[in-house]
Design a protein around this motif. Structure first.
Motif, PDB file in Angstrom:
ATOM      1  N   ASP A   1       0.840  -1.203   0.000  1.00  0.00           N
ATOM      2  CA  ASP A   1       0.000   0.000   0.000  1.00  0.00           C
ATOM      3  C   ASP A   1       0.875   1.253   0.000  1.00  0.00           C
ATOM      4  O   ASP A   1       0.566   2.241  -0.661  1.00  0.00           O
ATOM      5  N   ILE A   2       1.960   1.189   0.779  1.00  0.00           N
ATOM      6  CA  ILE A   2       2.879   2.325   0.823  1.00  0.00           C
ATOM      7  C   ILE A   2       3.596   2.474  -0.527  1.00  0.00           C
ATOM      8  O   ILE A   2       3.748   3.577  -1.044  1.00  0.00           O
ATOM      9  N   TYR A   3       4.026   1.325  -1.090  1.00  0.00           N
ATOM     10  CA  TYR A   3       4.684   1.376  -2.401  1.00  0.00           C
ATOM     11  C   TYR A   3       3.757   2.017  -3.430  1.00  0.00           C
ATOM     12  O   TYR A   3       4.182   2.770  -4.296  1.00  0.00           O
ATOM     13  N   TYR A   4       2.466   1.682  -3.305  1.00  0.00           N
ATOM     14  CA  TYR A   4       1.490   2.205  -4.260  1.00  0.00           C
ATOM     15  C   TYR A   4       1.407   3.733  -4.167  1.00  0.00           C
ATOM     16  O   TYR A   4       1.367   4.422  -5.185  1.00  0.00           O
ATOM     17  N   ILE A   5       1.421   4.234  -2.929  1.00  0.00           N
ATOM     18  CA  ILE A   5       1.377   5.683  -2.713  1.00  0.00           C
ATOM     19  C   ILE A   5       2.597   6.344  -3.361  1.00  0.00           C
ATOM     20  O   ILE A   5       2.482   7.349  -4.056  1.00  0.00           O
ATOM     21  N   VAL A   6       3.753   5.737  -3.143  1.00  0.00           N
ATOM     22  CA  VAL A   6       5.000   6.308  -3.683  1.00  0.00           C
ATOM     23  C   VAL A   6       5.013   6.201  -5.206  1.00  0.00           C
ATOM     24  O   VAL A   6       5.312   7.170  -5.912  1.00  0.00           O
ATOM     25  N   ARG A   7       4.668   5.026  -5.702  1.00  0.00           N
ATOM     26  CA  ARG A   7       4.737   4.797  -7.151  1.00  0.00           C
ATOM     27  C   ARG A   7       3.834   5.754  -7.918  1.00  0.00           C
ATOM     28  O   ARG A   7       4.157   6.187  -9.010  1.00  0.00           O
ATOM     29  N   ASN A   8       2.680   6.074  -7.299  1.00  0.00           N
ATOM     30  CA  ASN A   8       1.728   6.941  -7.975  1.00  0.00           C
ATOM     31  C   ASN A   8       1.802   8.392  -7.498  1.00  0.00           C
ATOM     32  O   ASN A   8       0.919   9.191  -7.801  1.00  0.00           O
ATOM     33  N   SER A   9       2.859   8.674  -6.749  1.00  0.00           N
ATOM     34  CA  SER A   9       3.108  10.040  -6.267  1.00  0.00           C
ATOM     35  C   SER A   9       1.927  10.635  -5.504  1.00  0.00           C
ATOM     36  O   SER A   9       1.656  11.831  -5.591  1.00  0.00           O
ATOM     37  N   HIS A  10       1.212   9.791  -4.749  1.00  0.00           N
ATOM     38  CA  HIS A  10       0.118  10.289  -3.910  1.00  0.00           C
ATOM     39  C   HIS A  10       0.688  10.724  -2.552  1.00  0.00           C
ATOM     40  O   HIS A  10       0.268  10.247  -1.500  1.00  0.00           O
TER      41      HIS A  10
ATOM     42  N   HIS B   1       0.419  13.300  -0.827  1.00  0.00           N
ATOM     43  CA  HIS B   1      -0.457  14.014   0.112  1.00  0.00           C
ATOM     44  C   HIS B   1      -1.058  13.040   1.140  1.00  0.00           C
ATOM     45  O   HIS B   1      -1.408  13.437   2.241  1.00  0.00           O
ATOM     46  N   TYR B   2      -1.164  11.749   0.781  1.00  0.00           N
ATOM     47  CA  TYR B   2      -1.677  10.760   1.739  1.00  0.00           C
ATOM     48  C   TYR B   2      -0.792  10.675   2.984  1.00  0.00           C
ATOM     49  O   TYR B   2      -1.268  10.454   4.084  1.00  0.00           O
ATOM     50  N   VAL B   3       0.496  10.838   2.766  1.00  0.00           N
ATOM     51  CA  VAL B   3       1.461  10.622   3.844  1.00  0.00           C
ATOM     52  C   VAL B   3       1.226  11.583   5.007  1.00  0.00           C
ATOM     53  O   VAL B   3       1.445  11.255   6.165  1.00  0.00           O
ATOM     54  N   LYS B   4       0.718  12.777   4.682  1.00  0.00           N
ATOM     55  CA  LYS B   4       0.504  13.783   5.724  1.00  0.00           C
ATOM     56  C   LYS B   4      -0.875  13.668   6.378  1.00  0.00           C
ATOM     57  O   LYS B   4      -1.183  14.414   7.300  1.00  0.00           O
ATOM     58  N   LEU B   5      -1.696  12.768   5.870  1.00  0.00           N
ATOM     59  CA  LEU B   5      -3.029  12.598   6.438  1.00  0.00           C
ATOM     60  C   LEU B   5      -3.013  11.438   7.425  1.00  0.00           C
ATOM     61  O   LEU B   5      -2.093  10.632   7.437  1.00  0.00           O
TER      62      LEU B   5
END
Lengths: 71, 156
Positions: B117-126, B128-132
């Motif tokens: 799930d984390i890789y997915y956030i990074v791979r897709n440059s999402h 902003h999720y990291v700060k939520l």
């Protein structure tokens, strides 16, 4: 996230994440082999709290004993 | 690099993976020093299932709670649904685990976050999720899946 998981080809079969202490070892091993996070969670049926967890490493410890035996 | 040669025994590879808490290890040819493949814990488990003797196979039928050397009741590292996603990333990295359960204020299980799930956030440059916090970042991920998870579990 649900749609994203679907797009990534991850099925929504959440039973893969859980085990019960009464499960035979073979069921736990098979589930762990296919578990996405290499671990299974045991949840108390009444309180819904997490009671325990089992990982591949736990099973590896058991299997690499000289003579794996329940006792 | 933590690795084994093709000449080492399976038990040596298992002990190295155990010591380093690795789920896979590189296998290299001692002479050429070239990596010839990887060995994963999944491979090892599959090997055990396929190669246990009939006598040893009896152990597979034992209920896991009756196997004294496997400790299933223990303190589980969790994250709260109100934690930031970056905190989850820290937990995954610090404890070197592949997934972490998510609990609510009553300590009830509500979901699980995988490294993928984390890789997915990074791979897709999402990013902003990291700060939520986890719940706000993807409410559907936890709330919609909760009942399905429970249904899946209790129907076993």
């Amino acid at each position: 996230m649900k749609q994203q998981r679907k797009a990534r080809g991850i099925e929504e079969d959440y039973s893969r994440f859980f085990f019960k202490p009464t499960d035979p070892l073979i069921n736990v091993v098979e589930k762990l082999i296919f578990s996405p996070g290499n671990r299974l969670v045991y949840i108390d049926e009444g309180t819904k709290k997490i009671r325990g967890i089992i990982t591949m490493i736990d099973l590896l410890d058991f299997f690499i004993q000289e003579d794996p035996h329940p006792n | 690099m933590i690795a084994v040669t093709t000449e080492e025994r399976l038990i040596d590879a298992c002990l190295k993976m155990r010591k380093e808490k690795l789920h896979k290890i590189a296998v290299y040819d001692k002479e050429s020093q070239l990596v010839v493949g990887t060995l994963t814990l999944r491979d090892v488990m599959m090997f055990f299932i396929k190669n246990f003797t009939a006598e040893q196979e009896e152990v597979f039928k034992v209920e896991i709670e009756n196997i004294k050397s496997i400790d299933i009741i223990k303190n589980v590292i969790c994250v709260r649904d109100t934690d930031f996603v970056y905190h989850t990333l820290e937990v995954l990295l610090h404890y070197r685990v592949s997934s972490v359960p998510v609990v609510n204020e009553k300590e009830e299980y509500i979901g699980i976050i995988l490294k993928s799930d984390i890789y997915y956030i990074v791979r897709n440059s999402h990013f902003h999720y990291v700060k939520l916090n986890i719940f706000l970042s993807e409410p559907k991920f936890l709330s919609n899946s909760y009942q399905k998870q429970m249904d899946g579990f209790w129907s076993i």
